[in-house]
Design a protein around this motif. Structure first.
Motif, PDB file in Angstrom:
ATOM      1  N   ASN A  30       0.862  -1.165   0.000  1.00 47.90           N
ATOM      2  CA  ASN A  30       0.000   0.000   0.000  1.00 47.90           C
ATOM      3  C   ASN A  30       0.907   1.225   0.000  1.00 47.90           C
ATOM      4  N   GLU A  31       0.710   2.120  -0.967  1.00 50.50           N
ATOM      5  CA  GLU A  31       1.591   3.286  -1.086  1.00 50.50           C
ATOM      6  C   GLU A  31       1.607   4.129   0.189  1.00 50.50           C
ATOM      7  N   GLU A  32       0.433   4.273   0.821  1.00 49.22           N
ATOM      8  CA  GLU A  32       0.355   5.089   2.035  1.00 49.22           C
ATOM      9  C   GLU A  32       1.186   4.481   3.163  1.00 49.22           C
ATOM     10  N   PHE A  33       1.101   3.148   3.322  1.00 50.06           N
ATOM     11  CA  PHE A  33       1.885   2.496   4.367  1.00 50.06           C
ATOM     12  C   PHE A  33       3.375   2.492   4.020  1.00 50.06           C
ATOM     13  N   ASP A  34       3.701   2.346   2.733  1.00 49.93           N
ATOM     14  CA  ASP A  34       5.102   2.433   2.319  1.00 49.93           C
ATOM     15  C   ASP A  34       5.678   3.802   2.678  1.00 49.93           C
ATOM     16  N   ARG A  42       9.351   5.961  14.519  1.00 52.43           N
ATOM     17  CA  ARG A  42       9.038   4.537  14.697  1.00 52.43           C
ATOM     18  C   ARG A  42       7.539   4.295  14.814  1.00 52.43           C
ATOM     19  N   THR A  43       6.780   5.303  15.274  1.00 49.05           N
ATOM     20  CA  THR A  43       5.324   5.177  15.354  1.00 49.05           C
ATOM     21  C   THR A  43       4.694   6.242  14.474  1.00 49.05           C
ATOM     22  N   HIS A  44       3.472   5.946  14.005  1.00 47.77           N
ATOM     23  CA  HIS A  44       2.795   6.824  13.054  1.00 47.77           C
ATOM     24  C   HIS A  44       1.338   6.981  13.472  1.00 47.77           C
ATOM     25  N   ASN A  45       0.870   8.220  13.535  1.00 47.27           N
ATOM     26  CA  ASN A  45      -0.538   8.493  13.803  1.00 47.27           C
ATOM     27  C   ASN A  45      -1.294   8.504  12.482  1.00 47.27           C
ATOM     28  N   MET A  46      -2.401   7.776  12.456  1.00 48.21           N
ATOM     29  CA  MET A  46      -3.208   7.680  11.241  1.00 48.21           C
ATOM     30  C   MET A  46      -4.646   8.073  11.574  1.00 48.21           C
ATOM     31  N   PRO A  47      -4.978   9.370  11.428  1.00 45.42           N
ATOM     32  CA  PRO A  47      -6.327   9.809  11.768  1.00 45.42           C
ATOM     33  C   PRO A  47      -7.349   9.303  10.753  1.00 45.42           C
ATOM     34  N   PHE A  48      -8.577   9.112  11.209  1.00 45.82           N
ATOM     35  CA  PHE A  48      -9.652   8.696  10.310  1.00 45.82           C
ATOM     36  C   PHE A  48     -10.982   9.186  10.859  1.00 45.82           C
ATOM     37  N   PHE A  49     -11.994   9.214   9.992  1.00 43.00           N
ATOM     38  CA  PHE A  49     -13.345   9.573  10.399  1.00 43.00           C
ATOM     39  C   PHE A  49     -14.100   8.309  10.769  1.00 43.00           C
ATOM     40  N   GLU A  50     -14.878   8.391  11.826  1.00 41.41           N
ATOM     41  CA  GLU A  50     -15.726   7.277  12.242  1.00 41.41           C
ATOM     42  C   GLU A  50     -16.854   7.108  11.228  1.00 41.41           C
ATOM     43  N   ASP A  51     -17.475   5.943  11.222  1.00 44.41           N
ATOM     44  CA  ASP A  51     -18.614   5.707  10.335  1.00 44.41           C
ATOM     45  C   ASP A  51     -19.805   6.546  10.798  1.00 44.41           C
ATOM     46  N   LEU A  52     -20.681   6.860   9.864  1.00 45.98           N
ATOM     47  CA  LEU A  52     -21.892   7.604  10.205  1.00 45.98           C
ATOM     48  C   LEU A  52     -22.830   6.695  10.978  1.00 45.98           C
ATOM     49  N   SER A  68     -26.421  15.854  12.286  1.00 49.28           N
ATOM     50  CA  SER A  68     -25.606  14.922  13.065  1.00 49.28           C
ATOM     51  C   SER A  68     -24.141  15.263  12.862  1.00 49.28           C
ATOM     52  N   LYS A  69     -23.326  14.822  13.765  1.00 43.53           N
ATOM     53  CA  LYS A  69     -21.893  15.086  13.673  1.00 43.53           C
ATOM     54  C   LYS A  69     -21.182  13.811  13.249  1.00 43.53           C
ATOM     55  N   ILE A  70     -20.014  14.006  12.687  1.00 42.72           N
ATOM     56  CA  ILE A  70     -19.174  12.862  12.348  1.00 42.72           C
ATOM     57  C   ILE A  70     -17.999  12.873  13.328  1.00 42.72           C
ATOM     58  N   GLY A  71     -17.713  11.713  13.862  1.00 47.86           N
ATOM     59  CA  GLY A  71     -16.614  11.601  14.819  1.00 47.86           C
ATOM     60  C   GLY A  71     -15.309  11.274  14.113  1.00 47.86           C
ATOM     61  N   SER A  72     -14.231  11.490  14.800  1.00 45.39           N
ATOM     62  CA  SER A  72     -12.926  11.133  14.259  1.00 45.39           C
ATOM     63  C   SER A  72     -12.140  10.392  15.335  1.00 45.39           C
ATOM     64  N   ASN A  73     -11.146   9.694  14.891  1.00 46.23           N
ATOM     65  CA  ASN A  73     -10.314   8.917  15.793  1.00 46.23           C
ATOM     66  C   ASN A  73      -8.952   8.760  15.127  1.00 46.23           C
ATOM     67  N   LYS A  74      -8.071   7.991  15.724  1.00 48.55           N
ATOM     68  CA  LYS A  74      -6.796   7.721  15.077  1.00 48.55           C
ATOM     69  C   LYS A  74      -6.306   6.326  15.445  1.00 48.55           C
ATOM     70  N   ASP A  75      -5.647   5.733  14.501  1.00 51.70           N
ATOM     71  CA  ASP A  75      -4.915   4.499  14.740  1.00 51.70           C
ATOM     72  C   ASP A  75      -3.451   4.887  14.896  1.00 51.70           C
ATOM     73  N   VAL A  76      -2.708   4.103  15.633  1.00 56.02           N
ATOM     74  CA  VAL A  76      -1.276   4.321  15.769  1.00 56.02           C
ATOM     75  C   VAL A  76      -0.587   3.042  15.300  1.00 56.02           C
ATOM     76  N   SER A  77       0.317   3.186  14.367  1.00 51.21           N
ATOM     77  CA  SER A  77       1.039   2.024  13.861  1.00 51.21           C
ATOM     78  C   SER A  77       2.515   2.161  14.206  1.00 51.21           C
ATOM     79  N   THR A  78       3.208   1.081  14.076  1.00 51.92           N
ATOM     80  CA  THR A  78       4.657   1.095  14.279  1.00 51.92           C
ATOM     81  C   THR A  78       5.327   0.452  13.076  1.00 51.92           C
TER      82      THR A  78
END
Length: 191
Positions: A30-34, A42-52, A68-78
Motif C-alpha cells: 500500500n503506497e500510504e503504508f510504504d 518509529r510510530t505513526h498516527n493515522m487519523p480517520f473519520f468514524e462511520d456515520l 448529526s456530527k461525524i466523529g474522528s479517531n486515530k490508529d497508531v502504527s509502528t
C-alpha cells in the motif's frame, strides 16, 4: 560489488515473489503504508473519520432536521525494522572456487521471505492469542472474533465444513465481504 540502489528494490520484489502470504493476496503493498514506513519516526498516527451512525428522520413539513456530527479517531502504527548482515572474504572466494557474495545475493530474498512470514505469524498470534497480564487472569481480547471448533459439543461440529466456514464469516459482521484469506489452525491428536 553490490550497489544498494539496485540491489534493495530487487530483493524486495523477489521477496514478495517468494512469499506465500504475498502470493495468496492476504498481504498487499500500500503506497500510504510504504510512505509511513519510510519516515524516520518509529510510530505513526493515522487519523480517520468514524462511520456515520444514528437513524434517519421522517420528512415532515415545517419540521427542521437535526444535523448529526461525524466523529474522528486515530490508529497508531509502528514500523518493524529488521536487519541482517552477511559477509565474505576474497580468500573464501578463492578457496571455494565460487563467489560467496553472489550466493548471498541469490539467497537473501528467500531468507527475507521466510523471516517476514515468521514475523507476521507472530503478530497474528499476538493479536488473536491469549495473554496473562501481571497480577491478572488470562484474557483473549479478540475472543469474539475466533471460531474454535474444538469447543463444540459434538464430533460432527468439530469438523471443518461449509457451515463452520459460514459461522466463521458471521464473526466478521458487515466486514465479511472484505474477507481475502482464512487462517486455519489444525491440531492433530496422537493416536
Amino acid at each position: 560489488m553490490i550497489v544498494p540502489e539496485l540491489f534493495n528494490p530487487y530483493v524486495i520484489n523477489r521477496t514478495m515473489e517468494l512469499s506465500a502470504l504475498f502470493q495468496s493476496g492476504i498481504i498487499t503493498n500500500n503506497e500510504e503504508f510504504d510512505k509511513l514506513a519510510s519516515e524516520a519516526a518509529r510510530t505513526h498516527n493515522m487519523p480517520f473519520f468514524e462511520d456515520l451512525n444514528g437513524e434517519s428522520e421522517p420528512t415532515l413539513e415545517d419540521v427542521k432536521m437535526t444535523p448529526s456530527k461525524i466523529g474522528s479517531n486515530k490508529d497508531v502504527s509502528t514500523t518493524i525494522l529488521r536487519q541482517k548482515m552477511w559477509g565474505s572474504s576474497n580468500l573464501a572466494a578463492a578457496l571455494a572456487g565460487a563467489d560467496p557474495m553472489k550466493a548471498i545475493g541469490d539467497l537473501v530474498a528467500g531468507f527475507w521471505a521466510r523471516d517476514m512470514q515468521k514475523e507476521l505469524i507472530a503478530i497474528l498470534k499476538g493479536v488473536f492469542g491469549t495473554y496473562t497480564p501481571s497480577g491478572g487472569s488470562a484474557t483473549t481480547p479478540m475472543l469474539n472474533h475466533i471460531l474454535d471448533l474444538t469447543a463444540s459439543g459434538t464430533a460432527a461440529a468439530k469438523i471443518i465444513s461449509a457451515s463452520a466456514f459460514i459461522d466463521g464469516c458471521q464473526l466478521l459482521g458487515d466486514a465479511q465481504s472484505q474477507l481475502t484469506g482464512l487462517q486455519c489452525i489444525v491440531l492433530l491428536k496422537p493416536i
